[in-house]
Design a protein around this motif. Structure first.
Motif, PDB file in Angstrom:
ATOM      1  N   PRO A  28      -5.128  -5.667  -2.738  1.00 51.50           N
ATOM      2  CA  PRO A  28      -4.648  -4.600  -1.850  1.00 51.50           C
ATOM      3  C   PRO A  28      -3.129  -4.406  -1.881  1.00 51.50           C
ATOM      4  CG  PRO A  28      -6.187  -6.023  -0.674  1.00 51.50           C
ATOM      5  CD  PRO A  28      -5.883  -6.681  -1.990  1.00 51.50           C
ATOM      6  N   LEU A  29      -2.405  -5.360  -2.442  1.00 51.23           N
ATOM      7  CA  LEU A  29      -0.947  -5.251  -2.490  1.00 51.23           C
ATOM      8  C   LEU A  29      -0.456  -4.510  -3.733  1.00 51.23           C
ATOM      9  CD1 LEU A  29      -0.005  -8.851  -1.325  1.00 51.23           C
ATOM     10  CD2 LEU A  29      -0.215  -6.768   0.052  1.00 51.23           C
ATOM     11  N   ALA A  30      -1.367  -4.162  -4.643  1.00 50.20           N
ATOM     12  CA  ALA A  30      -0.988  -3.452  -5.865  1.00 50.20           C
ATOM     13  C   ALA A  30      -0.415  -2.080  -5.526  1.00 50.20           C
ATOM     14  CB  ALA A  30      -2.197  -3.300  -6.778  1.00 50.20           C
ATOM     15  N   SER A  31       0.571  -1.668  -6.280  1.00 48.71           N
ATOM     16  CA  SER A  31       1.206  -0.376  -6.007  1.00 48.71           C
ATOM     17  C   SER A  31       0.206   0.778  -6.106  1.00 48.71           C
ATOM     18  CB  SER A  31       2.384  -0.152  -6.953  1.00 48.71           C
ATOM     19  OG  SER A  31       1.952  -0.162  -8.303  1.00 48.71           O
ATOM     20  N   GLU A  32      -0.757   0.669  -7.025  1.00 49.66           N
ATOM     21  CA  GLU A  32      -1.752   1.731  -7.166  1.00 49.66           C
ATOM     22  C   GLU A  32      -2.579   1.882  -5.889  1.00 49.66           C
ATOM     23  OE1 GLU A  32      -1.526  -0.876  -9.249  1.00 49.66           O
ATOM     24  OE2 GLU A  32      -0.921  -0.036 -11.183  1.00 49.66           O
ATOM     25  N   SER A  33      -2.900   0.767  -5.258  1.00 51.31           N
ATOM     26  CA  SER A  33      -3.662   0.795  -4.020  1.00 51.31           C
ATOM     27  C   SER A  33      -2.857   1.474  -2.915  1.00 51.31           C
ATOM     28  CB  SER A  33      -4.047  -0.621  -3.594  1.00 51.31           C
ATOM     29  OG  SER A  33      -4.731  -0.612  -2.368  1.00 51.31           O
ATOM     30  N   TYR A  34      -1.590   1.141  -2.836  1.00 51.72           N
ATOM     31  CA  TYR A  34      -0.719   1.742  -1.829  1.00 51.72           C
ATOM     32  C   TYR A  34      -0.622   3.252  -2.037  1.00 51.72           C
ATOM     33  CZ  TYR A  34       3.314   2.717   1.086  1.00 51.72           C
ATOM     34  OH  TYR A  34       4.145   3.240   2.038  1.00 51.72           O
ATOM     35  N   VAL A  35      -0.390   3.665  -3.278  1.00 51.56           N
ATOM     36  CA  VAL A  35      -0.273   5.091  -3.583  1.00 51.56           C
ATOM     37  C   VAL A  35      -1.578   5.811  -3.244  1.00 51.56           C
ATOM     38  CG1 VAL A  35      -0.012   6.769  -5.461  1.00 51.56           C
ATOM     39  CG2 VAL A  35       1.525   4.798  -5.321  1.00 51.56           C
ATOM     40  N   HIS A  36      -2.704   5.202  -3.595  1.00 51.22           N
ATOM     41  CA  HIS A  36      -4.003   5.807  -3.291  1.00 51.22           C
ATOM     42  C   HIS A  36      -4.173   5.982  -1.776  1.00 51.22           C
ATOM     43  CE1 HIS A  36      -8.255   6.743  -3.435  1.00 51.22           C
ATOM     44  NE2 HIS A  36      -8.466   5.762  -2.575  1.00 51.22           N
ATOM     45  N   GLN A  37      -3.835   4.960  -1.024  1.00 53.50           N
ATOM     46  CA  GLN A  37      -3.971   5.049   0.427  1.00 53.50           C
ATOM     47  C   GLN A  37      -3.050   6.117   1.015  1.00 53.50           C
ATOM     48  OE1 GLN A  37      -4.351   1.306   2.610  1.00 53.50           O
ATOM     49  NE2 GLN A  37      -4.626   0.298   0.633  1.00 53.50           N
ATOM     50  N   ARG A  38      -1.840   6.207   0.498  1.00 51.79           N
ATOM     51  CA  ARG A  38      -0.913   7.248   0.963  1.00 51.79           C
ATOM     52  C   ARG A  38      -1.450   8.628   0.608  1.00 51.79           C
ATOM     53  NH1 ARG A  38       1.965   7.893   4.278  1.00 51.79           N
ATOM     54  NH2 ARG A  38       3.868   8.616   3.313  1.00 51.79           N
ATOM     55  N   ASP A  39      -2.022   8.761  -0.607  1.00 52.58           N
ATOM     56  CA  ASP A  39      -2.610  10.033  -1.025  1.00 52.58           C
ATOM     57  C   ASP A  39      -3.784  10.429  -0.131  1.00 52.58           C
ATOM     58  OD1 ASP A  39      -0.783  10.238  -3.084  1.00 52.58           O
ATOM     59  OD2 ASP A  39      -2.188   9.626  -4.661  1.00 52.58           O
ATOM     60  N   GLN A  40      -4.453   9.429   0.455  1.00 57.91           N
ATOM     61  CA  GLN A  40      -5.574   9.692   1.360  1.00 57.91           C
ATOM     62  C   GLN A  40      -5.102  10.035   2.773  1.00 57.91           C
ATOM     63  OE1 GLN A  40      -8.866   9.797   0.352  1.00 57.91           O
ATOM     64  NE2 GLN A  40      -7.880   9.669  -1.639  1.00 57.91           N
ATOM     65  N   GLY A  41      -3.789  10.028   2.983  1.00 53.95           N
ATOM     66  CA  GLY A  41      -3.230  10.429   4.267  1.00 53.95           C
ATOM     67  C   GLY A  41      -2.887   9.291   5.205  1.00 53.95           C
ATOM     68  N   ARG A  42      -3.036   8.057   4.764  1.00 56.78           N
ATOM     69  CA  ARG A  42      -2.690   6.930   5.630  1.00 56.78           C
ATOM     70  C   ARG A  42      -1.163   6.777   5.695  1.00 56.78           C
ATOM     71  NH1 ARG A  42      -7.245   5.400   2.886  1.00 56.78           N
ATOM     72  NH2 ARG A  42      -9.021   5.019   4.229  1.00 56.78           N
ATOM     73  N   THR A  43      -0.703   6.408   6.861  1.00 60.00           N
ATOM     74  CA  THR A  43       0.736   6.202   7.040  1.00 60.00           C
ATOM     75  C   THR A  43       1.099   4.783   6.596  1.00 60.00           C
ATOM     76  OG1 THR A  43       0.550   5.314   9.278  1.00 60.00           O
ATOM     77  CG2 THR A  43       0.722   7.724   9.059  1.00 60.00           C
ATOM     78  N   PRO A  44       2.384   4.552   6.296  1.00 60.21           N
ATOM     79  CA  PRO A  44       2.799   3.183   5.982  1.00 60.21           C
ATOM     80  C   PRO A  44       2.448   2.197   7.098  1.00 60.21           C
ATOM     81  CG  PRO A  44       4.506   4.704   5.303  1.00 60.21           C
ATOM     82  CD  PRO A  44       3.483   5.516   6.069  1.00 60.21           C
ATOM     83  N   ALA A  45       2.550   2.631   8.345  1.00 65.98           N
ATOM     84  CA  ALA A  45       2.220   1.741   9.469  1.00 65.98           C
ATOM     85  C   ALA A  45       0.733   1.394   9.473  1.00 65.98           C
ATOM     86  CB  ALA A  45       2.612   2.389  10.794  1.00 65.98           C
ATOM     87  N   GLU A  46      -0.128   2.362   9.175  1.00 62.67           N
ATOM     88  CA  GLU A  46      -1.570   2.084   9.122  1.00 62.67           C
ATOM     89  C   GLU A  46      -1.905   1.097   8.008  1.00 62.67           C
ATOM     90  OE1 GLU A  46      -3.694   6.153  10.670  1.00 62.67           O
ATOM     91  OE2 GLU A  46      -2.803   6.190   8.672  1.00 62.67           O
ATOM     92  N   ILE A  47      -1.272   1.267   6.876  1.00 67.39           N
ATOM     93  CA  ILE A  47      -1.504   0.365   5.742  1.00 67.39           C
ATOM     94  C   ILE A  47      -1.024  -1.041   6.093  1.00 67.39           C
ATOM     95  CG2 ILE A  47      -0.908  -0.110   3.330  1.00 67.39           C
ATOM     96  CD1 ILE A  47      -0.635   3.010   3.018  1.00 67.39           C
ATOM     97  N   THR A  48       0.146  -1.117   6.688  1.00 70.49           N
ATOM     98  CA  THR A  48       0.690  -2.410   7.099  1.00 70.49           C
ATOM     99  C   THR A  48      -0.214  -3.094   8.123  1.00 70.49           C
ATOM    100  OG1 THR A  48       2.944  -1.664   6.676  1.00 70.49           O
ATOM    101  CG2 THR A  48       2.687  -3.565   8.127  1.00 70.49           C
ATOM    102  N   ASP A  49      -0.687  -2.344   9.087  1.00 65.78           N
ATOM    103  CA  ASP A  49      -1.583  -2.905  10.105  1.00 65.78           C
ATOM    104  C   ASP A  49      -2.869  -3.434   9.482  1.00 65.78           C
ATOM    105  OD1 ASP A  49       0.235  -2.305  12.092  1.00 65.78           O
ATOM    106  OD2 ASP A  49      -0.827  -0.501  12.776  1.00 65.78           O
TER     107      ASP A  49
END
Length: 68
Positions: A28-49
């Motif tokens: 889950p810490l991979a940059s691709e995962s982060y980008v995918h989650q952001r593309d899905q509309g999740r905020t950085p705070a939601e991802i961090t939580d």
């Protein structure tokens, strides 16, 4: 906490080795995962939580009822 391995004593077929555990916990810490989650509309705070919740869950797996 000692993690059983296929070669070590106490091996359980239902418990993956440390390499598999590390890969699954770090994925889950991979940059691709982060980008995918952001593309899905999740905020950085939601991802961090969500990652914080995952980490706490992993760290308390062996604590049993009532915590460490």
């Amino acid at each position: 906490m000692a993690v059983p391995t296929a070669q070590g004593p106490g091996h359980s077929p239902s418990v993956p080795g440390p390499g598999a555990l590390a890969d699954n916990l770090l994925a889950p810490l991979a940059s691709e995962s982060y980008v995918h989650q952001r593309d899905q509309g999740r905020t950085p705070a939601e991802i961090t939580d969500a990652l914080t919740h995952l980490a706490h869950g992993v760290l308390t797996l062996d604590a049993g009822p009532g915590g460490p």
